[in-house]
Design a protein around this motif. Structure first.
Motif, PDB file in Angstrom:
ATOM      1  N   ILE A   7       0.864  -1.180   0.000  1.00  0.00           N
ATOM      2  CA  ILE A   7       0.000   0.000   0.000  1.00  0.00           C
ATOM      3  C   ILE A   7       0.901   1.229   0.000  1.00  0.00           C
ATOM      4  O   ILE A   7       1.738   1.401   0.889  1.00  0.00           O
ATOM      5  CB  ILE A   7      -0.922   0.006   1.237  1.00  0.00           C
ATOM      6  N   GLY A  34      -7.291   4.774   2.222  1.00  0.00           N
ATOM      7  CA  GLY A  34      -6.895   4.510   3.610  1.00  0.00           C
ATOM      8  C   GLY A  34      -8.056   4.772   4.550  1.00  0.00           C
ATOM      9  O   GLY A  34      -8.749   5.783   4.412  1.00  0.00           O
ATOM     10  N   LEU A  37      -7.067   8.258   6.956  1.00  0.00           N
ATOM     11  CA  LEU A  37      -7.050   9.556   6.282  1.00  0.00           C
ATOM     12  C   LEU A  37      -8.186   9.698   5.276  1.00  0.00           C
ATOM     13  O   LEU A  37      -8.504  10.804   4.854  1.00  0.00           O
ATOM     14  CB  LEU A  37      -5.707   9.768   5.569  1.00  0.00           C
ATOM     15  N   VAL A  91       2.814  10.005   6.802  1.00  0.00           N
ATOM     16  CA  VAL A  91       2.214   9.403   5.607  1.00  0.00           C
ATOM     17  C   VAL A  91       3.315   9.033   4.630  1.00  0.00           C
ATOM     18  O   VAL A  91       4.465   9.427   4.791  1.00  0.00           O
ATOM     19  CB  VAL A  91       1.191  10.353   4.922  1.00  0.00           C
ATOM     20  N   GLY A  92       2.929   8.296   3.603  1.00  0.00           N
ATOM     21  CA  GLY A  92       3.906   7.878   2.602  1.00  0.00           C
ATOM     22  C   GLY A  92       4.604   6.615   3.043  1.00  0.00           C
ATOM     23  O   GLY A  92       4.166   5.931   3.962  1.00  0.00           O
ATOM     24  N   PHE A  97       2.614  -6.335   2.860  1.00  0.00           N
ATOM     25  CA  PHE A  97       2.281  -7.679   3.343  1.00  0.00           C
ATOM     26  C   PHE A  97       2.899  -8.669   2.346  1.00  0.00           C
ATOM     27  O   PHE A  97       2.768  -8.490   1.139  1.00  0.00           O
ATOM     28  CB  PHE A  97       0.768  -7.903   3.367  1.00  0.00           C
TER      29      PHE A  97
HETATM   30  P1  2BA Z   1      -4.601   5.288   6.342  1.00  0.00           P
HETATM   31  O1  2BA Z   1      -5.474   4.360   7.105  1.00  0.00           O
HETATM   32  O2  2BA Z   1      -5.276   6.434   5.661  1.00  0.00           O
HETATM   33  O3  2BA Z   1      -3.480   5.817   7.345  1.00  0.00           O
HETATM   34  C1  2BA Z   1      -2.569   6.838   6.962  1.00  0.00           C
HETATM   35  C2  2BA Z   1      -1.560   7.105   8.064  1.00  0.00           C
HETATM   36  O4  2BA Z   1      -2.238   7.654   9.186  1.00  0.00           O
HETATM   37  C3  2BA Z   1      -0.873   5.835   8.589  1.00  0.00           C
HETATM   38  O5  2BA Z   1       0.260   5.572   7.796  1.00  0.00           O
HETATM   39  C4  2BA Z   1      -0.519   6.223  10.013  1.00  0.00           C
HETATM   40  O6  2BA Z   1       0.670   6.981  10.049  1.00  0.00           O
HETATM   41  C5  2BA Z   1      -1.664   7.135  10.404  1.00  0.00           C
HETATM   42  N1  2BA Z   1      -2.723   6.421  11.124  1.00  0.00           N
HETATM   43  C6  2BA Z   1      -3.469   5.378  10.685  1.00  0.00           C
HETATM   44  N2  2BA Z   1      -4.375   4.992  11.592  1.00  0.00           N
HETATM   45  C7  2BA Z   1      -4.193   5.837  12.648  1.00  0.00           C
HETATM   46  C8  2BA Z   1      -4.842   5.980  13.932  1.00  0.00           C
HETATM   47  N3  2BA Z   1      -5.850   5.165  14.279  1.00  0.00           N
HETATM   48  N4  2BA Z   1      -4.396   6.951  14.759  1.00  0.00           N
HETATM   49  C9  2BA Z   1      -3.377   7.782  14.405  1.00  0.00           C
HETATM   50  N5  2BA Z   1      -2.738   7.714  13.199  1.00  0.00           N
HETATM   51  C10 2BA Z   1      -3.135   6.760  12.353  1.00  0.00           C
HETATM   52  P2  2BA Z   1       0.699   4.067   7.517  1.00  0.00           P
HETATM   53  O7  2BA Z   1       0.710   3.260   8.782  1.00  0.00           O
HETATM   54  O8  2BA Z   1       1.972   4.133   6.728  1.00  0.00           O
HETATM   55  O9  2BA Z   1      -0.449   3.440   6.606  1.00  0.00           O
HETATM   56  C11 2BA Z   1      -0.652   3.859   5.276  1.00  0.00           C
HETATM   57  C12 2BA Z   1      -1.865   3.175   4.708  1.00  0.00           C
HETATM   58  O10 2BA Z   1      -1.612   1.767   4.653  1.00  0.00           O
HETATM   59  C13 2BA Z   1      -3.134   3.300   5.560  1.00  0.00           C
HETATM   60  O11 2BA Z   1      -3.821   4.500   5.212  1.00  0.00           O
HETATM   61  C14 2BA Z   1      -3.918   2.059   5.182  1.00  0.00           C
HETATM   62  O12 2BA Z   1      -4.559   2.255   3.912  1.00  0.00           O
HETATM   63  C15 2BA Z   1      -2.805   1.039   4.962  1.00  0.00           C
HETATM   64  N6  2BA Z   1      -2.521   0.213   6.148  1.00  0.00           N
HETATM   65  C16 2BA Z   1      -1.623   0.474   7.124  1.00  0.00           C
HETATM   66  N7  2BA Z   1      -1.595  -0.527   8.026  1.00  0.00           N
HETATM   67  C17 2BA Z   1      -2.496  -1.423   7.612  1.00  0.00           C
HETATM   68  C18 2BA Z   1      -2.936  -2.677   8.117  1.00  0.00           C
HETATM   69  N8  2BA Z   1      -2.438  -3.220   9.264  1.00  0.00           N
HETATM   70  N9  2BA Z   1      -3.905  -3.359   7.446  1.00  0.00           N
HETATM   71  C19 2BA Z   1      -4.427  -2.830   6.306  1.00  0.00           C
HETATM   72  N10 2BA Z   1      -4.033  -1.656   5.747  1.00  0.00           N
HETATM   73  C20 2BA Z   1      -3.091  -0.962   6.402  1.00  0.00           C
END
Ligand code: 2BA
Length: 107
Positions: A7, A34, A37, A91-92, A97
């Motif tokens: 992703i 996401g 966001l 972000v980024g 997986f």
């Molecule tokens: P998003 O869900 O839009 O999350 C964007 C970023 O916002 C995340 O970056 C993280 O830094 C932050 N974030 C996410 N959930 C948060 C929360 N509950 N509280 C505070 N900050 C939060 P990343 O971790 O690099 O994730 C980037 C994108 O990858 C995510 O976009 C999601 O689409 C996907 N992703 C990340 N972890 C995942 C997982 N375990 N399973 C499925 N998709 C995942």
């Protein structure tokens, strides 16, 4: 064989796509969103040999940059009163997986 699900932020999507294709990987791109966001990102599906997974990770690493972004959040104080408090999130980069593939068939 492995299946790499990566992703990547929408901003880095074209760069990642070009680099993977240039390195002869077969790639499928899904337009995804996401959950946090609620902004567009891209999920790459790459099926490849076990020994090439590190090359995929290398390409993802070199072509997806991590950056900080301020995101508005709202808190409720009851009786219809809300306050908006921006928080900083990272972000980024790429969220990756790697799955074992039981069988790969092209019909
Ligand atoms: P998003 O869900 O839009 O999350 C964007 C970023 O916002 C995340 O970056 C993280 O830094 C932050 N974030 C996410 N959930 C948060 C929360 N509950 N509280 C505070 N900050 C939060 P990343 O971790 O690099 O994730 C980037 C994108 O990858 C995510 O976009 C999601 O689409 C996907 N992703 C990340 N972890 C995942 C997982 N375990 N399973 C499925 N998709 C995942």
């Amino acid at each position: 064989m492995k299946l790499v699900l990566a992703i990547v932020s929408g901003d880095d999507s074209s760069k990642v796509s070009r680099a993977l294709t240039k390195a002869n990987f077969s790639v499928t791109k899904l337009a995804t969103t996401g959950g946090f966001l609620m902004s567009g990102n891209t999920t790459f599906i790459v099926g490849t040999d076990d020994e090439k997974v590190d090359d995929v990770l290398d390409i993802l690493d070199k072509n997806s940059k991590t950056r900080k972004q301020m995101v508005p959040t709202s808190a409720s104080y009851g009786a219809g009163m809300f306050s908006s408090m921006p928080i900083e999130v990272q972000v980024g980069g790429a969220t990756v997986f790697i799955l074992d593939v039981e069988q790969f068939v092209k019909l």
